[in-house]
Design an enzyme around this catalytic site. Sequence first.
Site, PDB file in Angstrom:
ATOM      1  N   SER A 142      44.154  48.580   7.955  1.00 61.04           N
ATOM      2  CA  SER A 142      43.443  47.853   6.897  1.00 61.04           C
ATOM      3  C   SER A 142      43.488  46.355   7.137  1.00 61.04           C
ATOM      4  CB  SER A 142      44.042  48.203   5.533  1.00 61.04           C
ATOM      5  OG  SER A 142      43.818  49.558   5.219  1.00 61.04           O
ATOM      6  N   GLY A 186      38.917 105.791  28.639  1.00 63.27           N
ATOM      7  CA  GLY A 186      38.606 107.214  28.769  1.00 63.27           C
ATOM      8  C   GLY A 186      37.334 107.640  28.079  1.00 63.27           C
ATOM      9  N   LYS A 187      36.458 106.715  27.751  1.00 63.86           N
ATOM     10  CA  LYS A 187      35.240 107.027  27.004  1.00 63.86           C
ATOM     11  C   LYS A 187      34.338 107.998  27.778  1.00 63.86           C
ATOM     12  CE  LYS A 187      33.931 102.791  26.818  1.00 63.86           C
ATOM     13  NZ  LYS A 187      35.076 102.312  27.639  1.00 63.86           N
ATOM     14  N   SER A 204      30.861  98.418  24.131  1.00 66.51           N
ATOM     15  CA  SER A 204      30.293  97.815  22.902  1.00 66.51           C
ATOM     16  C   SER A 204      31.333  96.954  22.192  1.00 66.51           C
ATOM     17  CB  SER A 204      29.732  98.886  21.971  1.00 66.51           C
ATOM     18  OG  SER A 204      30.649  99.940  21.754  1.00 66.51           O
ATOM     19  N   ASP A 242      37.431  53.281   7.092  1.00 68.43           N
ATOM     20  CA  ASP A 242      38.856  53.005   7.216  1.00 68.43           C
ATOM     21  C   ASP A 242      39.597  54.263   6.786  1.00 68.43           C
ATOM     22  OD1 ASP A 242      41.245  51.524   7.579  1.00 68.43           O
ATOM     23  OD2 ASP A 242      41.363  51.252   5.410  1.00 68.43           O
ATOM     24  N   ASP A 250      51.852  39.492  17.995  1.00 65.27           N
ATOM     25  CA  ASP A 250      52.639  38.304  17.618  1.00 65.27           C
ATOM     26  C   ASP A 250      54.106  38.658  17.415  1.00 65.27           C
ATOM     27  OD1 ASP A 250      51.425  39.760  15.386  1.00 65.27           O
ATOM     28  OD2 ASP A 250      52.482  38.330  14.102  1.00 65.27           O
ATOM     29  N   ASP A 277      51.117  52.036   8.498  1.00 63.94           N
ATOM     30  CA  ASP A 277      51.689  50.698   8.657  1.00 63.94           C
ATOM     31  C   ASP A 277      51.475  50.081  10.031  1.00 63.94           C
ATOM     32  OD1 ASP A 277      52.609  50.594   6.048  1.00 63.94           O
ATOM     33  OD2 ASP A 277      54.542  51.510   6.552  1.00 63.94           O
ATOM     34  N   PRO A 298      42.900  56.886   6.497  1.00 63.27           N
ATOM     35  CA  PRO A 298      44.345  56.771   6.331  1.00 63.27           C
ATOM     36  C   PRO A 298      45.107  57.306   7.526  1.00 63.27           C
ATOM     37  CG  PRO A 298      43.475  58.550   5.000  1.00 63.27           C
ATOM     38  CD  PRO A 298      42.298  57.829   5.568  1.00 63.27           C
TER      39      PRO A 298
END
Length: 636
Positions: free
Chosen positions: A34, A477-478, A546, A103, A161, A30, A105
């Site tokens: 449009s 700890g890899k 990785s 246009d 207006d 509103d 919505p």
Amino acid sequence: MNVGPVPKKPVFGREATRQLLRIVIVGHVDHGKSTLVGRLFHDTGSLPEGKLEAIRRMCERRGMPFEWAFLMDAMQAERDQGITIDTSQIWFKTEKRDYTIIDAPGHKEFLKNMITGAAQADAAVLVIDATEGVREQSRRHGYLLHLLGVRQIAVAVNKMDAVAYSEDVFAEIETEYRAYLNSIGVVPTFVVPVSAREGDNIATVSPRMPWYTGPSIVEALDSFALPTAHLDRPLRLPVQDVYKFDDRRIIAGRIESGRLHVGDELVFSPSNKTARVKSIEVWPEPADKDARPQTVGAGQCVGITLDEQLFIERGDIASHLTNAPIETEVFRAKIFWLGREPLTKGKSYKMKLATSEARVSVQEIEHVLDTTDLSSAAMDRVERNQVGEVVLRARRLLALDEHNRNSRTGRFVLIDGYDIAGGGIISMEGYADQRQLVTQRASNITRVEHGVPTELRERKNGHKGGVLWFTGLSGAGKSTLATRLERELFDRGYQAYVLDGDNIRFGLNANLGFSPEERAENIRRVGEVAALFSRAGLVAITAFISPYRSDRDRARAAANERFHEIYIKADVETCEQRDPKGLYRKARAGEIKEFTGVSAPYEAPENPELVIDTTALSIDQAVAELIQYVEKSFRN
């Protein structure tokens, strides 16, 4: 792919004689969108003959006052409900150029159609009611336009207006909304006070607001730049369909960016098939074959033939060999969610990008953003009308671009069931382009069979060969566990060797840095070397972060059934407390970029063969579990 007869021949190569710009009209319900479009049509003489009179007669029959919005609201339901419920695309013209006005919505329930409209637009007009001011939906629409990459925005402060053409009211709205748009990185091109009902500042500047010195809406639209920049970007031609006429197989689609010439060598992603452009087809066919175009560019719908017959499918993207699109099955995205059900981790959706469709699942929800105040929070779902920063994973490689590099192939929508549930833009931050990792450049090569089969090596060693792939965060700890395990296995008679991340980068991968692409290539090479070790009957123990699941999947494919993924599990907090190399401290200080767990992602294994939780186990306990697994899985 359609290769049979079709009822109509496609129209290719049609060129507009005038400039064309696509505009989306958005705003709160509103606020007069449009009405604004209807007035634009009337005041510029763009209405079809008799349209205005027909609408007036309809209003008289129904005993209702005439509304300019009725020129746009073509659906009976729209007139009955008084709201626009779908996007409408109409042609509009000024003396300077043609427009497609979308246009869209503004009602909250119909935001999905607004996304559909904005995703096609080159510019936007955002309407705000002067009597209501900036509303939540006004902010949401501004953020959506930013999210979808619309950078040219004119704000129309409508119904002036109704506020007696007050300069103070306009100034307050302009200041508030400019501040919000600036906070999200959007600079509105114009903010125009208008009265769509009365025609003020629509086609011409109104004398009722002498304090305003800017352009009218029409003048603002005519000042917007055309999307010519797309011509200078890398070629992107998403394949719409493949048609067969006589002995020609015509690949049809719309060029989203760049230029295409007869004779160009193209690559079709993600299949990576290549061929040269033999001809550019037009319809109707010119009597003189030499009159066919030799060059086409962004915005044109084209049909091309190739110098060899390839199996090309709808959704493939044609490009030049240089500056080809990214190939990946995982990427980051910002998504505006509109689904009835919230977006949740692990759920699968259909993704539409250009002409392609693919199933994607939500791997991570990293943040959820409130579009009204731009605050973010870590959450496990993205509710309706929220923006989520997520990681999406597909079931196959996709061809795409980062949105900041090419908006046409960098934005998408998600479908939940049969409904549009969200729209988003793509980022590859922290993730690698996998194109180079899946492209085999060598030809005329044959795998050599060894004189000593792997089975004989394993029989002599007394154990099977394989890859123990340790993955986890830095500090989990890899390396510690890998070297301890290597020694324990050696003492038990195993032929074992550790491939450690730092040691590999001293030699084999000394030429690689730490960008996502280089990290992926680092793991690709290690995966291939580890697979060779395993076929030599050795137990290769790799100790690499990785972080990418796709890289580990490639390493698994290289070693096949000999691959064993071992997740060395520890959370970021624990790893940061250990921080044996001081890397987390440097990453937090910004001295290390793209550091896994801090500024780069880590994708934990989904179904590893073994999990070693180093937050709960001592080193001795962890090694004991590893030995038990190896004895069970490798001993002949």
